[in-house]
Write an enzyme that holds these catalytic residues in place. Structure first.
Site, PDB file in Angstrom:
ATOM      1  N   TYR A 149       0.852  -1.229  -0.016  1.00  0.00           N
ATOM      2  CA  TYR A 149      -0.024  -0.157   0.072  1.00  0.00           C
ATOM      3  C   TYR A 149       0.897   1.204  -0.046  1.00  0.00           C
ATOM      4  O   TYR A 149       0.424   2.297  -0.576  1.00  0.00           O
ATOM      5  CB  TYR A 149      -1.137  -0.110   1.052  1.00  0.00           C
ATOM      6  CG  TYR A 149      -2.212  -1.024   0.855  1.00  0.00           C
ATOM      7  CD1 TYR A 149      -1.951  -2.171   1.474  1.00  0.00           C
ATOM      8  CD2 TYR A 149      -3.153  -0.632   0.145  1.00  0.00           C
ATOM      9  CE1 TYR A 149      -3.049  -3.122   1.182  1.00  0.00           C
ATOM     10  CE2 TYR A 149      -3.997  -1.817  -0.190  1.00  0.00           C
ATOM     11  CZ  TYR A 149      -4.160  -2.940   0.421  1.00  0.00           C
ATOM     12  OH  TYR A 149      -5.138  -3.856   0.159  1.00  0.00           O
ATOM     13  N   ARG A 174       1.701   2.247  -3.707  1.00  0.00           N
ATOM     14  CA  ARG A 174       0.736   2.766  -4.470  1.00  0.00           C
ATOM     15  C   ARG A 174       0.036   3.995  -3.709  1.00  0.00           C
ATOM     16  O   ARG A 174      -0.272   4.891  -4.584  1.00  0.00           O
ATOM     17  CB  ARG A 174      -0.661   1.647  -4.178  1.00  0.00           C
ATOM     18  CG  ARG A 174      -0.195   0.361  -4.915  1.00  0.00           C
ATOM     19  CD  ARG A 174      -1.120  -0.509  -4.694  1.00  0.00           C
ATOM     20  NE  ARG A 174      -2.633  -0.130  -5.117  1.00  0.00           N
ATOM     21  CZ  ARG A 174      -3.796  -0.592  -4.614  1.00  0.00           C
ATOM     22  NH1 ARG A 174      -3.763  -1.683  -3.794  1.00  0.00           N
ATOM     23  NH2 ARG A 174      -4.883  -0.342  -5.222  1.00  0.00           N
ATOM     24  N   GLN A 180     -15.110   1.735  -6.695  1.00  0.00           N
ATOM     25  CA  GLN A 180     -14.322   0.645  -6.251  1.00  0.00           C
ATOM     26  C   GLN A 180     -12.988   1.065  -5.901  1.00  0.00           C
ATOM     27  O   GLN A 180     -12.115   0.504  -5.421  1.00  0.00           O
ATOM     28  CB  GLN A 180     -14.262  -0.537  -7.417  1.00  0.00           C
ATOM     29  CG  GLN A 180     -15.750  -1.155  -7.372  1.00  0.00           C
ATOM     30  CD  GLN A 180     -15.712  -2.200  -8.552  1.00  0.00           C
ATOM     31  OE1 GLN A 180     -15.388  -3.229  -8.273  1.00  0.00           O
ATOM     32  NE2 GLN A 180     -15.937  -2.015  -9.909  1.00  0.00           N
ATOM     33  N   ASN A 181     -12.636   2.146  -6.543  1.00  0.00           N
ATOM     34  CA  ASN A 181     -11.208   2.864  -6.539  1.00  0.00           C
ATOM     35  C   ASN A 181     -11.036   3.381  -5.209  1.00  0.00           C
ATOM     36  O   ASN A 181     -11.764   3.881  -4.424  1.00  0.00           O
ATOM     37  CB  ASN A 181     -10.870   3.668  -7.428  1.00  0.00           C
ATOM     38  CG  ASN A 181     -11.107   3.464  -8.985  1.00  0.00           C
ATOM     39  OD1 ASN A 181     -11.117   1.914  -9.279  1.00  0.00           O
ATOM     40  ND2 ASN A 181     -11.545   4.134  -9.975  1.00  0.00           N
ATOM     41  N   VAL A 182      -9.893   3.154  -4.498  1.00  0.00           N
ATOM     42  CA  VAL A 182      -9.229   3.658  -3.392  1.00  0.00           C
ATOM     43  C   VAL A 182      -8.422   4.943  -3.627  1.00  0.00           C
ATOM     44  O   VAL A 182      -7.742   5.662  -2.544  1.00  0.00           O
ATOM     45  CB  VAL A 182      -8.559   2.507  -2.562  1.00  0.00           C
ATOM     46  CG1 VAL A 182      -9.595   1.435  -2.106  1.00  0.00           C
ATOM     47  CG2 VAL A 182      -7.246   1.897  -3.386  1.00  0.00           C
ATOM     48  N   HIS A 233     -14.586   0.106  -1.492  1.00  0.00           N
ATOM     49  CA  HIS A 233     -13.254  -0.537  -0.976  1.00  0.00           C
ATOM     50  C   HIS A 233     -12.397   0.157  -0.233  1.00  0.00           C
ATOM     51  O   HIS A 233     -11.345  -0.357  -0.145  1.00  0.00           O
ATOM     52  CB  HIS A 233     -12.777  -1.409  -2.246  1.00  0.00           C
ATOM     53  CG  HIS A 233     -13.722  -2.180  -3.131  1.00  0.00           C
ATOM     54  ND1 HIS A 233     -13.275  -2.615  -4.300  1.00  0.00           N
ATOM     55  CD2 HIS A 233     -14.654  -2.796  -2.661  1.00  0.00           C
ATOM     56  CE1 HIS A 233     -14.535  -3.395  -4.664  1.00  0.00           C
ATOM     57  NE2 HIS A 233     -15.341  -3.533  -3.656  1.00  0.00           N
ATOM     58  N   GLY A 270     -15.012   1.481 -16.369  1.00  0.00           N
ATOM     59  CA  GLY A 270     -13.520   0.862 -16.225  1.00  0.00           C
ATOM     60  C   GLY A 270     -13.483   0.026 -15.244  1.00  0.00           C
ATOM     61  O   GLY A 270     -12.551  -0.040 -14.152  1.00  0.00           O
ATOM     62  N   THR A 271     -14.390  -0.893 -15.194  1.00  0.00           N
ATOM     63  CA  THR A 271     -14.358  -2.149 -14.124  1.00  0.00           C
ATOM     64  C   THR A 271     -14.579  -3.533 -14.999  1.00  0.00           C
ATOM     65  O   THR A 271     -15.584  -3.561 -15.849  1.00  0.00           O
ATOM     66  CB  THR A 271     -15.456  -2.092 -13.107  1.00  0.00           C
ATOM     67  OG1 THR A 271     -15.694  -2.917 -12.331  1.00  0.00           O
ATOM     68  CG2 THR A 271     -17.016  -1.906 -13.561  1.00  0.00           C
ATOM     69  N   SER A 272     -13.881  -4.411 -14.416  1.00  0.00           N
ATOM     70  CA  SER A 272     -14.236  -5.693 -15.156  1.00  0.00           C
ATOM     71  C   SER A 272     -15.431  -6.536 -14.445  1.00  0.00           C
ATOM     72  O   SER A 272     -15.574  -7.664 -15.229  1.00  0.00           O
ATOM     73  CB  SER A 272     -12.897  -6.707 -14.823  1.00  0.00           C
ATOM     74  OG  SER A 272     -12.878  -6.748 -13.481  1.00  0.00           O
TER      75      SER A 272
HETATM   76  N1  APR Z   1     -10.423   3.051 -20.292  1.00  0.00           N
HETATM   77  C1  APR Z   1     -11.465   2.304 -20.076  1.00  0.00           C
HETATM   78  N2  APR Z   1     -11.405   1.003 -19.474  1.00  0.00           N
HETATM   79  C2  APR Z   1     -10.295   0.806 -19.195  1.00  0.00           C
HETATM   80  C3  APR Z   1      -9.195   1.470 -19.249  1.00  0.00           C
HETATM   81  C4  APR Z   1      -9.381   2.614 -20.023  1.00  0.00           C
HETATM   82  N3  APR Z   1      -8.164   3.506 -20.095  1.00  0.00           N
HETATM   83  N4  APR Z   1      -7.935   0.726 -18.952  1.00  0.00           N
HETATM   84  C5  APR Z   1      -8.535  -0.491 -18.554  1.00  0.00           C
HETATM   85  N5  APR Z   1      -9.682  -0.402 -18.504  1.00  0.00           N
HETATM   86  C6  APR Z   1     -10.834  -1.447 -18.143  1.00  0.00           C
HETATM   87  C7  APR Z   1     -10.126  -2.974 -18.464  1.00  0.00           C
HETATM   88  O1  APR Z   1     -10.701  -3.118 -19.693  1.00  0.00           O
HETATM   89  C8  APR Z   1     -10.830  -3.817 -17.232  1.00  0.00           C
HETATM   90  O2  APR Z   1     -12.442  -4.242 -17.569  1.00  0.00           O
HETATM   91  O3  APR Z   1     -10.790  -1.477 -16.658  1.00  0.00           O
HETATM   92  C9  APR Z   1     -11.020  -2.674 -16.202  1.00  0.00           C
HETATM   93  C10 APR Z   1     -10.213  -2.894 -14.948  1.00  0.00           C
HETATM   94  O4  APR Z   1     -10.755  -3.969 -14.598  1.00  0.00           O
HETATM   95  P1  APR Z   1      -9.870  -4.447 -13.140  1.00  0.00           P
HETATM   96  O5  APR Z   1      -8.486  -4.312 -13.121  1.00  0.00           O
HETATM   97  O6  APR Z   1     -10.554  -5.880 -12.634  1.00  0.00           O
HETATM   98  O7  APR Z   1     -10.379  -3.460 -11.882  1.00  0.00           O
HETATM   99  P2  APR Z   1     -11.730  -3.419 -11.022  1.00  0.00           P
HETATM  100  O8  APR Z   1     -12.910  -3.957 -12.011  1.00  0.00           O
HETATM  101  O9  APR Z   1     -11.726  -1.882 -10.356  1.00  0.00           O
HETATM  102  O10 APR Z   1     -11.473  -4.160  -9.875  1.00  0.00           O
HETATM  103  C11 APR Z   1     -12.521  -4.539  -8.815  1.00  0.00           C
HETATM  104  O11 APR Z   1     -11.090  -5.805  -7.509  1.00  0.00           O
HETATM  105  O12 APR Z   1      -9.043  -6.177  -6.800  1.00  0.00           O
HETATM  106  C12 APR Z   1     -10.180  -5.854  -6.430  1.00  0.00           C
HETATM  107  O13 APR Z   1     -10.653  -4.299  -4.930  1.00  0.00           O
HETATM  108  C13 APR Z   1     -10.020  -4.300  -6.026  1.00  0.00           C
HETATM  109  O14 APR Z   1     -11.626  -2.433  -6.493  1.00  0.00           O
HETATM  110  C14 APR Z   1     -10.800  -3.589  -7.125  1.00  0.00           C
HETATM  111  C15 APR Z   1     -11.871  -4.784  -7.526  1.00  0.00           C
END
Ligand code: APR
Length: 229
Positions: free
Chosen positions: A53, A56, A86-88, A104, A170-172
Site C-alpha cells: 500500500y 501505491r 471501487q477505487n481507493v 473498497h 472501467g471495471t471488469s
Molecule cells: N479506459 C476504459 N477502461 C479501461 C481502461 C481505460 N483507459 N484501462 C483499463 N480499462 C478496463 C479494463 O478493460 C478492465 O475491464 O478497466 C477494467 C479494470 O478491471 P480490474 O483491473 O479488474 O479493476 P476493477 O474492476 O476496478 O477491480 C475491482 O477488484 O482487486 C479488486 O478491490 C479491487 O476494487 C478492485 C476490484
C-alpha cells in the site's frame, strides 16, 4: 434534476497512470492478492502488506485526475450525480466531484486495528510498523480486503436503485458485491458501460457498451447527456 449514478473501477484511473488489477500489466500480475490484500496476509506478513500500500499510496502523490474525472465534474452541474467507486484513490475528489462513496476504502486513510471507528487521514505516503492509533494499536490501511465485509454496499444499492441513468466505467465486473450493483438499477433506465473490453459482455437491451478509453469516451457521453437533459 435527474439522478445519474457513476460506478467506477480501476479503468477510470488508468489514464492517470494508476495500475489496474486484472489487465495484462495489472497489479495482480505482480502480486498475489491473498498475499497483500487480506486479513491473513496482514497476520502473515505485515511488512509486505504495508509495502504494497505504501508503494501505491506514494504514487497517489504523483498523479493527477484525467479528462474522464473532469468530465464527470462538468456533468454534476447539470444532473444530480452520485459516484460509487471501487477505487481507493482520491482522483474523483481531486477533480472536484462531491458525492463519492468508496466501496473498497480509501488509500489515503488508515485505521485502528482495535477500533475500526478510528480512521485517520494520512498526509504522507508511508505507513510503518509502530505507527499506532490513539488507543495504542497498530494502524492498518483503511481498505476493504478480500474476505472482509463491504460496509458501504447497502448505501450503494440504495443509490443505484434511485438512478435515472447509470454509467459504469472501467471495471471488469469481476468482484462482488460491487459487480452486482447493476442488478439494482430500475428496469429499462439507460445504462452506459464504458470499458476497453465492453464488447466482451452481453447485457440487456438498455445497456449501451462503449469500448473506448474512459478519458475519451466520458467527455463525449457527458456532452451528449448535457445536450439531451
Ligand atoms: N479506459 C476504459 N477502461 C479501461 C481502461 C481505460 N483507459 N484501462 C483499463 N480499462 C478496463 C479494463 O478493460 C478492465 O475491464 O478497466 C477494467 C479494470 O478491471 P480490474 O483491473 O479488474 O479493476 P476493477 O474492476 O476496478 O477491480 C475491482 O477488484 O482487486 C479488486 O478491490 C479491487 O476494487 C478492485 C476490484
Amino acid at each position: 434534476m435527474k439522478k445519474i449514478v457513476v460506478l467506477s473501477g480501476a479503468g477510470m484511473s488508468a489514464e492517470s497512470g494508476i495500475s489496474t488489477f486484472r489487465d495484462s500489466n495489472g497489479l495482480w500480475r505482480n502480486y498475489r492478492m491473498e498475499e497483500v490484500a487480506s486479513p491473513i496476509a496482514w497476520q502473515n506478513d505485515m511488512d509486505l502488506v504495508l509495502e504494497f500500500y505504501n508503494i501505491r499510496r506514494k504514487q497517489l502523490f504523483e498523479v493527477e485526475p484525467n479528462d474522464g474525472h473532469k468530465a464527470i465534474v462538468e456533468l454534476e452541474e447539470h444532473y444530480d450525480v452520485n459516484i460509487v467507486t471501487q477505487n481507493v484513490d482520491d482522483l474523483h475528489e481531486r477533480a472536484g466531484s462531491k458525492n463519492i462513496l468508496h466501496l473498497h476504502g480509501e488509500m489515503k486513510k488508515v485505521r485502528s486495528t482495535i477500533d475500526e471507528s478510528l480512521v485517520y487521514e494520512l498526509d504522507h505516503w508511508e505507513l510503518k510498523k509502530g505507527d499506532l492509533c490513539e488507543k495504542g494499536s497498530q494502524l492498518r490501511p483503511h481498505i476493504v480486503w478480500f474476505g472482509e465485509a463491504v460496509p458501504a454496499i447497502s448505501e450503494a444499492v440504495n443509490i443505484v436503485s434511485q438512478a435515472d441513468i447509470l454509467i459504469i466505467i472501467g471495471t471488469s465486473l469481476a468482484v462482488y458485491p460491487a459487480a452486482s450493483l447493476i442488478d439494482y438499477a430500475q428496469t429499462n433506465i439507460p445504462i452506459y458501460y464504458i470499458d476497453l473490453n465492453a464488447n466482451d459482455f452481453s447485457f440487456k437491451s438498455n445497456v449501451k457498451c462503449i469500448a473506448e478509453r474512459a478519458g475519451q469516451a466520458i467527455p463525449k457521453l457527458v456532452e451528449e447527456l448535457i445536450k439531451s437533459k
